[in-house]
Design a protein around this motif. Structure first.
Motif, PDB file in Angstrom:
ATOM      1  N   LYS A  14       0.847  -1.330   0.118  1.00 25.99           N
ATOM      2  CA  LYS A  14      -0.070  -0.046  -0.062  1.00 25.99           C
ATOM      3  C   LYS A  14       0.878   1.181  -0.075  1.00 25.99           C
ATOM      4  O   LYS A  14       0.559   2.002  -0.745  1.00 25.99           O
ATOM      5  CB  LYS A  14      -0.949   0.062   1.198  1.00 25.99           C
ATOM      6  CG  LYS A  14      -1.917   1.284   1.254  1.00 25.99           C
ATOM      7  CD  LYS A  14      -2.922   1.069   2.257  1.00 25.99           C
ATOM      8  CE  LYS A  14      -3.535   2.378   2.279  1.00 25.99           C
ATOM      9  NZ  LYS A  14      -4.959   2.281   2.602  1.00 25.99           N
ATOM     10  N   PHE A  15       1.915   1.166   0.627  1.00 25.88           N
ATOM     11  CA  PHE A  15       2.774   2.559   0.900  1.00 25.88           C
ATOM     12  C   PHE A  15       4.182   2.592   0.311  1.00 25.88           C
ATOM     13  O   PHE A  15       4.491   3.489  -0.174  1.00 25.88           O
ATOM     14  CB  PHE A  15       2.964   2.782   2.293  1.00 25.88           C
ATOM     15  CG  PHE A  15       1.682   3.062   3.349  1.00 25.88           C
ATOM     16  CD1 PHE A  15       0.950   4.394   3.032  1.00 25.88           C
ATOM     17  CD2 PHE A  15       1.114   1.777   3.824  1.00 25.88           C
ATOM     18  CE1 PHE A  15      -0.056   4.598   3.714  1.00 25.88           C
ATOM     19  CE2 PHE A  15       0.014   2.301   4.528  1.00 25.88           C
ATOM     20  CZ  PHE A  15      -0.687   3.607   4.445  1.00 25.88           C
ATOM     21  N   THR A  16       4.622   1.383   0.177  1.00 26.04           N
ATOM     22  CA  THR A  16       6.212   1.287  -0.560  1.00 26.04           C
ATOM     23  C   THR A  16       6.490  -0.023  -1.269  1.00 26.04           C
ATOM     24  O   THR A  16       7.236  -0.688  -0.942  1.00 26.04           O
ATOM     25  CB  THR A  16       7.126   1.490   0.820  1.00 26.04           C
ATOM     26  OG1 THR A  16       6.991   0.302   1.571  1.00 26.04           O
ATOM     27  CG2 THR A  16       7.128   2.841   1.342  1.00 26.04           C
ATOM     28  N   PRO A  17       5.608  -0.239  -2.378  1.00 22.71           N
ATOM     29  CA  PRO A  17       5.864  -1.350  -3.203  1.00 22.71           C
ATOM     30  C   PRO A  17       7.091  -1.328  -3.687  1.00 22.71           C
ATOM     31  O   PRO A  17       7.373  -2.715  -4.135  1.00 22.71           O
ATOM     32  CB  PRO A  17       4.550  -1.226  -4.182  1.00 22.71           C
ATOM     33  CG  PRO A  17       4.154   0.371  -4.277  1.00 22.71           C
ATOM     34  CD  PRO A  17       4.492   0.876  -2.913  1.00 22.71           C
ATOM     35  N   GLU A  18       7.783  -0.392  -3.933  1.00 19.10           N
ATOM     36  CA  GLU A  18       9.227  -0.577  -4.566  1.00 19.10           C
ATOM     37  C   GLU A  18      10.062  -1.014  -3.576  1.00 19.10           C
ATOM     38  O   GLU A  18      11.020  -1.630  -3.837  1.00 19.10           O
ATOM     39  CB  GLU A  18       9.730   0.901  -4.748  1.00 19.10           C
ATOM     40  CG  GLU A  18       9.875   1.942  -3.599  1.00 19.10           C
ATOM     41  CD  GLU A  18       8.761   2.804  -3.200  1.00 19.10           C
ATOM     42  OE1 GLU A  18       8.984   3.400  -2.309  1.00 19.10           O
ATOM     43  OE2 GLU A  18       7.605   2.342  -3.806  1.00 19.10           O
ATOM     44  N   ARG A  47       6.295   3.217   6.846  1.00 15.80           N
ATOM     45  CA  ARG A  47       7.873   3.208   6.728  1.00 15.80           C
ATOM     46  C   ARG A  47       8.436   2.853   8.118  1.00 15.80           C
ATOM     47  O   ARG A  47       9.613   1.839   8.097  1.00 15.80           O
ATOM     48  CB  ARG A  47       8.486   4.575   6.032  1.00 15.80           C
ATOM     49  CG  ARG A  47       8.254   4.847   4.452  1.00 15.80           C
ATOM     50  CD  ARG A  47       9.152   5.670   3.931  1.00 15.80           C
ATOM     51  NE  ARG A  47       8.525   6.973   4.328  1.00 15.80           N
ATOM     52  CZ  ARG A  47       7.736   7.703   3.601  1.00 15.80           C
ATOM     53  NH1 ARG A  47       6.913   7.176   2.674  1.00 15.80           N
ATOM     54  NH2 ARG A  47       7.378   8.789   4.086  1.00 15.80           N
ATOM     55  N   GLU A  48       8.154   3.440   9.009  1.00 17.76           N
ATOM     56  CA  GLU A  48       8.549   3.446  10.434  1.00 17.76           C
ATOM     57  C   GLU A  48       8.410   2.030  10.769  1.00 17.76           C
ATOM     58  O   GLU A  48       9.167   1.037  11.392  1.00 17.76           O
ATOM     59  CB  GLU A  48       7.921   4.168  11.597  1.00 17.76           C
ATOM     60  CG  GLU A  48       8.652   3.951  12.772  1.00 17.76           C
ATOM     61  CD  GLU A  48       8.426   5.131  13.768  1.00 17.76           C
ATOM     62  OE1 GLU A  48       8.474   4.675  14.958  1.00 17.76           O
ATOM     63  OE2 GLU A  48       7.780   6.130  13.518  1.00 17.76           O
ATOM     64  N   ILE A  49       7.052   1.149  10.634  1.00 15.29           N
ATOM     65  CA  ILE A  49       6.718   0.129  11.016  1.00 15.29           C
ATOM     66  C   ILE A  49       7.680  -0.900  10.137  1.00 15.29           C
ATOM     67  O   ILE A  49       7.976  -1.924  10.506  1.00 15.29           O
ATOM     68  CB  ILE A  49       5.229  -0.128  10.535  1.00 15.29           C
ATOM     69  CG1 ILE A  49       4.274   0.546  11.684  1.00 15.29           C
ATOM     70  CG2 ILE A  49       4.900  -1.701  10.606  1.00 15.29           C
ATOM     71  CD1 ILE A  49       2.696   0.499  11.422  1.00 15.29           C
TER      72      ILE A  49
END
Length: 64
Positions: A14-18, A47-49
């Motif tokens: 959802k947030f950082t597929p790369e 990102r922190e998780i």
């Protein structure tokens, strides 16, 4: 909103597929409990998780 359990892979996609190709299957399958659910999670928190999960898995690798 109530707590929601999701896999790390869901947060990553959802947030950082790369980042997906760089994570190990064990990391991606980790269960993450979100106090207010994934819908209120923002990109910085995601990102922190993800970073904390990577750290936890690497820490375990050094202990064996």
């Amino acid at each position: 909103m109530e707590m929601e359990t999701v896999t790390l892979s869901r947060i990553v996609m959802k947030f950082t597929p790369e980042w997906f190709p760089f994570l190990k299957p064990k990391e991606l399958q980790s269960s993450i409990i979100l106090r207010d659910g994934i819908e209120v999670l923002d990109a910085d928190d995601a990102r922190e998780i993800i970073q904390q999960s990577i750290f936890e898995h690497q820490k375990d690798a050094y202990l064996h």
